[in-house]
Design an enzyme around this catalytic site. Structure first.
Site, PDB file in Angstrom:
ATOM      1  N   TYR A  99      22.337  93.308  22.522  1.00  0.00           N
ATOM      2  CA  TYR A  99      23.511  94.149  22.744  1.00  0.00           C
ATOM      3  C   TYR A  99      23.246  95.164  23.897  1.00  0.00           C
ATOM      4  O   TYR A  99      22.069  95.526  23.769  1.00  0.00           O
ATOM      5  CB  TYR A  99      24.132  94.918  21.464  1.00  0.00           C
ATOM      6  CG  TYR A  99      25.112  95.933  22.116  1.00  0.00           C
ATOM      7  CD1 TYR A  99      26.500  95.321  22.089  1.00  0.00           C
ATOM      8  CD2 TYR A  99      24.967  97.070  22.640  1.00  0.00           C
ATOM      9  CE1 TYR A  99      27.660  96.292  22.386  1.00  0.00           C
ATOM     10  CE2 TYR A  99      25.983  98.023  22.881  1.00  0.00           C
ATOM     11  CZ  TYR A  99      27.217  97.726  22.785  1.00  0.00           C
ATOM     12  OH  TYR A  99      28.333  98.537  23.102  1.00  0.00           O
ATOM     13  N   GLU A 158      30.136  96.361  29.095  1.00  0.00           N
ATOM     14  CA  GLU A 158      29.607  95.975  27.718  1.00  0.00           C
ATOM     15  C   GLU A 158      29.288  94.502  27.620  1.00  0.00           C
ATOM     16  O   GLU A 158      30.228  93.674  28.084  1.00  0.00           O
ATOM     17  CB  GLU A 158      30.623  96.295  26.764  1.00  0.00           C
ATOM     18  CG  GLU A 158      30.216  96.002  25.295  1.00  0.00           C
ATOM     19  CD  GLU A 158      31.010  96.298  24.164  1.00  0.00           C
ATOM     20  OE1 GLU A 158      32.135  95.913  24.241  1.00  0.00           O
ATOM     21  OE2 GLU A 158      30.637  97.184  23.307  1.00  0.00           O
TER      22      GLU A 158
END
Ligand code: GDP
Ligand code: MN
Length: 402
Positions: free
Chosen positions: A118, A206
Site C-alpha cells: 500500500y 493512493e
C-alpha cells in the site's frame, strides 16, 4: 476533483511511474478491440476488466474480474458496463458504471507469487508537511490494517521546501523488505510518485495495491487521485478529465452557476455568504435542534439572480423543511441582498412551500428590514443570531405539528 483509475494511471505514467497498462472502453465491442490492442502492445494473454467509478472496493463489489480470452472480455464488459456497482464506498444504491478499463493481467495467476503493498501521498496538515504512508500489507482495506496491525503502517514526512530525499525513498524500499532489483525499482517508483503528486497539485495519490511482480518489477495496479480544485486553472488537461456523471448533479449545477454548494443530510437549507459564516450558521441550526441540509455560499454578490438560483438549488432537496438565509452585508449591502430576496421570491411565487427565515446584518441592515417588511413577502426577518436560532426552532416545531 476526483479522477478515475485510468486517468490517474495516465498521469502516473507521464511522471515515469510504471503502471498496469490498460485501455478504457464504454461498450463490449470496444472492450474487445481494447483487449486486442493491449495484447499487441504488451503481449498480455489475460485481461482484467475493471469498472471505472469514483469509489474504491470495486473488487469486493464484483467490479474487477479476470478474463482469459476475448469472449470472456466481451461477456464481462457487457455485464459490468451499465451495472449499479455497490461497494463499501458507494451509496447503498451503488454507482452506475459507464466505462471499464481493460487492463493487462499482471499477476499471472498460477505462475507466480506477486506481493501487494500500500502507498499513498497526501498532506499532513498537523505537521505542515507532505507525507508518504505505506505498508507491506497492501491490497486490502488499509483502515483494517491500521486497526489490527498498526505497526505495519509506516509514515515518511517530507518537507515540501526540500522535497523527497534519496535516503527517504531508500528507507521506504527497505521497510517494505525489498532488495536487489526490486529495491531499485521501488526507489524510482516512490520518487516518480512523489513528483506526480507535487507537479499536478494533487491532494491525494493512493496506490493500493502497488505490485511486485515475479520478475521484480514494481507497478501501480490501482490509482485513487484527488486534485486540488483551486489549482485546476493551471492544469487544463486535468480539468478536462472531470466526469460530472460521477458527481452530485445539484452540486454540478451549483458549480456551473458559480455557487459553492455541498449537499448534506439535514432538513434546514442554508444560504450564506462566506465560508466562516456558513460554518457558524450550521452550528446555529444544530443548536436550534435542526440539521443543515446543505452548505451554500452565494459569495460576494448576492443579487436577485444568485439568490433565486440559490433558492432553486436548495429546494431541489425534498428533505428541506425550512430555509435560513444568513447574510452579512460587508462589501455587498444588506438592502441590495434584501431586494434580491424579494425579487427572487416574487419570481418564484408558488414554488416555495417552506418557511424562510432571513437574517441580514451589516451595512444598511435597517433599510433591508424595511424593504422586506414593505414587500409583504412571507419571510421571518431577524437581525440577531439568537433570534434566527429561535425562529428556526419555532418553524421546525410548527412543521412537526402540521
Ligand atoms: P479496488 O477493489 O477498487 O481497490 O480495485 P483494484 O484495482 O485495487 O483491484 C482489486 C483487486 O483486483 C486487486 O487487489 C487485485 O487483487 C485484483 N487484480 C487487479 N489487477 C489484477 C490482475 O492483473 N490480475 C489478477 N489476477 N488480479 C488483479
Ligand atoms: Mn485498490
Amino acid at each position: 476533483m476526483n479522477l478515475h483509475e485510468y486517468q490517474g494511471k495516465e498521469i502516473l505514467s507521464q511522471s515515469g511511474v510504471r503502471v498496469q497498462r490498460g485501455i478504457v472502453a464504454d461498450t463490449p465491442e470496444k472492450a474487445v478491440e481494447a483487449a486486442k490492442k493491449l495484447t499487441e502492445e504488451t503481449g498480455t494473454k489475460w485481461y482484467v476488466v475493471k469498472a471505472q467509478v469514483h469509489a474504491g472496493g470495486r473488487g469486493k463489489g464484483g467490479g474487477v474480474k479476470l478474463a482469459k480470452n476475448l469472449d470472456e472480455v466481451k461477456d464481462l464488459a457487457s455485464k459490468i458496463i451499465g451495472m449499479q456497482l455497490v461497494t463499501p464506498q458507494t451509496p447503498p444504491e451503488g454507482k452506475k458504471v459507464n466505462q471499464v478499463l481493460i487492463a493487462e493481467d499482471v499477476y499471472y495467476p498460477g505462475e507466480s507469487d506477486p506481493e501487494e503493498y500500500y502507498m499513498s501521498v497526501m498532506l499532513n496538515r498537523g505537521q505542515g508537511k507532505n507525507m508518504i504512508m505505506y505498508s507491506p500489507e497492501g491490497g486490502m482495506n488499509i483502515e483494517e490494517v491500521a486497526e489490527k496491525t498498526p505497526d505495519k503502517i509506516f509514515i515518511e514526512l517530507i518537507d515540501p521546501g526540500h522535497g523527497l530525499q534519496d535516503f527517504q525513498a531508500r528507507r521506504i524500499a527497505f521497510n517494505l523488505g525489498l532488495s536487489g532489483q526490486a529495491f531499485k525499482e521501488m526507489v524510482k517508483f516512490v520518487k516518480s510518485l512523489y513528483n506526480a503528486y507535487t507537479n499536478n497539485d494533487a491532494s491525494l495519490f493512493e496506490i493500493n495495491p502497488v505490485l511486485k511482480t515475479s520478475d521484480n518489477k514494481i507497478l501501480a495496479v490501482d490509482s485513487k487521485v484527488v486534485i486540488d480544485d483551486n489549482a485546476l486553472f493551471r492544469h487544463k488537461d486535468i480539468a478536462a478529465m472531470r466526469d460530472t456523471r460521477e458527481e452530485n448533479p445539484v452540486e454540478v449545477e451549483a458549480k456551473e452557476a458559480g455557487l459553492s454548494y455541498v449537499a448534506l443530510d439535514g432538513n434546514v437549507g442554508c444560504m450564506v455568504n462566506g465560508a466562516g459564516l456558513a460554518m457558524a450558521t450550521m452550528d446555529l441550526i444544530k443548536q436550534a435542534g435542526g440539521d443543515p441540509a446543505n452548505f451554500l455560499d452565494v459569495g460576494g454578490t448576492a443579487d436577485a439572480e444568485r439568490v433565486e438560483k440559490g433558492f432553486r438549488i436548495i429546494l431541489k432537496d425534498p428533505k428541506v423543511k425550512a430555509i435560513l438565509v444568513n447574510i452579512f452585508g460587508g462589501i455587498v449591502r444588506a438592502d441590495r441582498v434584501a431586494q434580491g430576496i424579494v425579487d427572487a421570491y416574487n419570481n418564484m411565487k408558488g414554488e416555495i412551500h417552506v418557511p424562510i427565515i432571513v437574517r441580514l446584518q451589516g451595512t444598511n441592515a435597517d433599510k433591508a428590514k424595511e424593504l422586506i417588511e414593505k414587500s409583504g413577502i412571507p419571510v421571518h426577518f431577524v437581525t440577531e443570531f439568537q433570534e434566527a436560532a429561535n425562529k428556526v426552532q419555532e418553524v421546525l416545531k410548527d412543521k412537526a405539528h402540521a
